[in-house]
Design a protein around this motif. Structure first.
Motif, short mmCIF file in Angstrom:
data_model
loop_
_atom_site.label_atom_id
_atom_site.label_comp_id
_atom_site.label_asym_id
_atom_site.label_seq_id
_atom_site.Cartn_x
_atom_site.Cartn_y
_atom_site.Cartn_z
N GLN A 1 0.84 -1.19 0.00
CA GLN A 1 0.00 0.00 0.00
C GLN A 1 0.88 1.23 0.00
O GLN A 1 1.76 1.38 0.84
N VAL A 2 0.62 2.14 -0.92
CA VAL A 2 1.41 3.35 -1.04
C VAL A 2 0.96 4.36 0.00
O VAL A 2 -0.22 4.61 0.17
N GLN A 3 1.92 4.92 0.68
CA GLN A 3 1.62 6.01 1.61
C GLN A 3 2.13 7.31 1.01
O GLN A 3 3.25 7.36 0.48
N LEU A 4 1.31 8.34 1.09
CA LEU A 4 1.64 9.64 0.52
C LEU A 4 1.69 10.68 1.63
O LEU A 4 0.82 10.70 2.51
N ALA A 5 2.69 11.54 1.57
CA ALA A 5 2.84 12.57 2.58
C ALA A 5 3.04 13.92 1.90
O ALA A 5 4.04 14.12 1.20
N GLU A 6 2.10 14.82 2.11
CA GLU A 6 2.19 16.16 1.54
C GLU A 6 2.93 17.09 2.49
O GLU A 6 2.90 16.91 3.72
N SER A 7 3.55 18.09 1.92
CA SER A 7 4.20 19.14 2.70
C SER A 7 4.26 20.40 1.85
O SER A 7 3.98 20.37 0.65
N GLY A 8 4.61 21.50 2.49
CA GLY A 8 4.81 22.74 1.75
C GLY A 8 3.68 23.74 1.87
O GLY A 8 3.79 24.86 1.37
N GLY A 9 2.60 23.36 2.52
CA GLY A 9 1.51 24.30 2.71
C GLY A 9 1.92 25.41 3.67
O GLY A 9 2.96 25.35 4.32
N GLY A 10 1.09 26.43 3.74
CA GLY A 10 1.37 27.53 4.64
C GLY A 10 0.47 28.71 4.35
O GLY A 10 -0.54 28.58 3.65
N SER A 11 0.86 29.84 4.89
CA SER A 11 0.08 31.07 4.72
C SER A 11 0.85 32.05 3.85
O SER A 11 2.04 32.30 4.10
N VAL A 12 0.18 32.58 2.86
CA VAL A 12 0.80 33.56 1.96
C VAL A 12 -0.21 34.66 1.67
O VAL A 12 -1.42 34.48 1.84
N GLN A 13 0.30 35.77 1.23
CA GLN A 13 -0.58 36.84 0.77
C GLN A 13 -0.99 36.58 -0.67
O GLN A 13 -0.30 35.89 -1.42
N ALA A 14 -2.11 37.15 -1.04
CA ALA A 14 -2.57 37.03 -2.42
C ALA A 14 -1.47 37.49 -3.37
O ALA A 14 -0.79 38.50 -3.12
N GLY A 15 -1.28 36.71 -4.41
CA GLY A 15 -0.22 36.99 -5.37
C GLY A 15 1.06 36.24 -5.09
O GLY A 15 1.96 36.22 -5.93
N GLY A 16 1.14 35.63 -3.93
CA GLY A 16 2.33 34.91 -3.54
C GLY A 16 2.40 33.51 -4.13
O GLY A 16 1.52 33.10 -4.90
N SER A 17 3.45 32.78 -3.74
CA SER A 17 3.69 31.45 -4.28
C SER A 17 3.97 30.45 -3.18
O SER A 17 4.48 30.81 -2.11
N LEU A 18 3.64 29.21 -3.47
CA LEU A 18 3.99 28.08 -2.61
C LEU A 18 4.30 26.91 -3.52
O LEU A 18 3.76 26.80 -4.62
N ARG A 19 5.15 26.00 -3.01
CA ARG A 19 5.37 24.74 -3.72
C ARG A 19 5.02 23.60 -2.78
O ARG A 19 5.63 23.43 -1.74
N LEU A 20 4.03 22.86 -3.19
CA LEU A 20 3.63 21.68 -2.43
C LEU A 20 4.43 20.47 -2.91
O LEU A 20 4.72 20.35 -4.10
N SER A 21 4.74 19.59 -1.98
CA SER A 21 5.41 18.33 -2.31
C SER A 21 4.58 17.16 -1.80
O SER A 21 3.89 17.27 -0.79
N CYS A 22 4.67 16.08 -2.52
CA CYS A 22 4.00 14.85 -2.12
C CYS A 22 5.00 13.71 -2.32
O CYS A 22 5.36 13.41 -3.45
N THR A 23 5.42 13.10 -1.23
CA THR A 23 6.41 12.04 -1.30
C THR A 23 5.75 10.70 -1.02
O THR A 23 5.01 10.55 -0.03
N ALA A 24 6.02 9.76 -1.90
CA ALA A 24 5.44 8.43 -1.80
C ALA A 24 6.39 7.47 -1.07
O ALA A 24 7.61 7.65 -1.11
N SER A 25 5.80 6.46 -0.47
CA SER A 25 6.59 5.50 0.31
C SER A 25 7.24 4.43 -0.55
O SER A 25 8.05 3.65 -0.05
N GLU A 26 6.87 4.38 -1.83
CA GLU A 26 7.48 3.41 -2.72
C GLU A 26 7.61 3.99 -4.11
O GLU A 26 7.15 5.09 -4.38
N LEU A 27 8.21 3.22 -4.98
CA LEU A 27 8.47 3.68 -6.34
C LEU A 27 7.17 4.01 -7.06
O LEU A 27 6.23 3.23 -7.05
N ILE A 28 7.14 5.19 -7.68
CA ILE A 28 5.96 5.58 -8.43
C ILE A 28 6.24 5.70 -9.92
O ILE A 28 5.31 5.84 -10.71
N SER A 29 7.48 5.64 -10.30
CA SER A 29 7.88 5.82 -11.68
C SER A 29 7.20 4.81 -12.59
O SER A 29 7.27 3.61 -12.34
N ASP A 30 6.53 5.31 -13.64
CA ASP A 30 5.87 4.49 -14.64
C ASP A 30 4.82 3.55 -14.06
O ASP A 30 4.40 2.59 -14.70
#
Length: 122
Positions: A1-30
């Motif tokens: 069973q694949v486990q997914l963990a998101e990160s990178g959220g937060g608080s920003v002002q309008a017009g700002g930027s964020l980069r979210l990440s999602c890391t899987a517990s096993e190989l996801i390639s192809d």
């Protein structure tokens, strides 16, 4: 069973930027199509973006097209969502998901992360 963990959220002002990440517990390639969804308070879960198994195919909801970019680094088993030009309407809990077919339907995704909160202040 694949486990997914998101990160990178937060608080920003309008017009700002964020980069979210999602890391899987096993190989996801192809193997897995990866998607991002979001749920704002009082609203239904909304599809945001999807990237195909090889990374060549990407698709976006009209509401984020031109502002968000999805990508994947299979060497790190990680999918990213670069969010630029954030608006108050983007404020939500963001979830990543893994499935085997390209779809905007959340029911087509088997594995889900716990979510990361994005707050946008005007």
């Amino acid at each position: 069973q694949v486990q997914l963990a998101e990160s990178g959220g937060g608080s920003v002002q309008a017009g700002g930027s964020l980069r979210l990440s999602c890391t899987a517990s096993e190989l996801i390639s192809d193997t897995y199509v990866m998607g991002w969804f979001r749920r704002a308070p009082g609203k239904e879960r909304e599809w945001v973006s999807t990237i195909g198994k090889s990374g060549r195919l990407t698709s976006y909801a009209d509401s984020v097209k031109g502002r968000f970019t999805i990508s994947r680094d299979d060497a790190k088993n990680t999918v990213y969502l670069q969010m630029n030009g954030l608006e108050s309407e983007d404020m939500a809990m963001y979830y990543c998901a893994a499935g085997v077919v390209v779809s905007t339907n959340p029911q087509m995704y088997t594995y889900w992360g716990q979510g990361t909160q994005v707050t946008v202040s005007s």
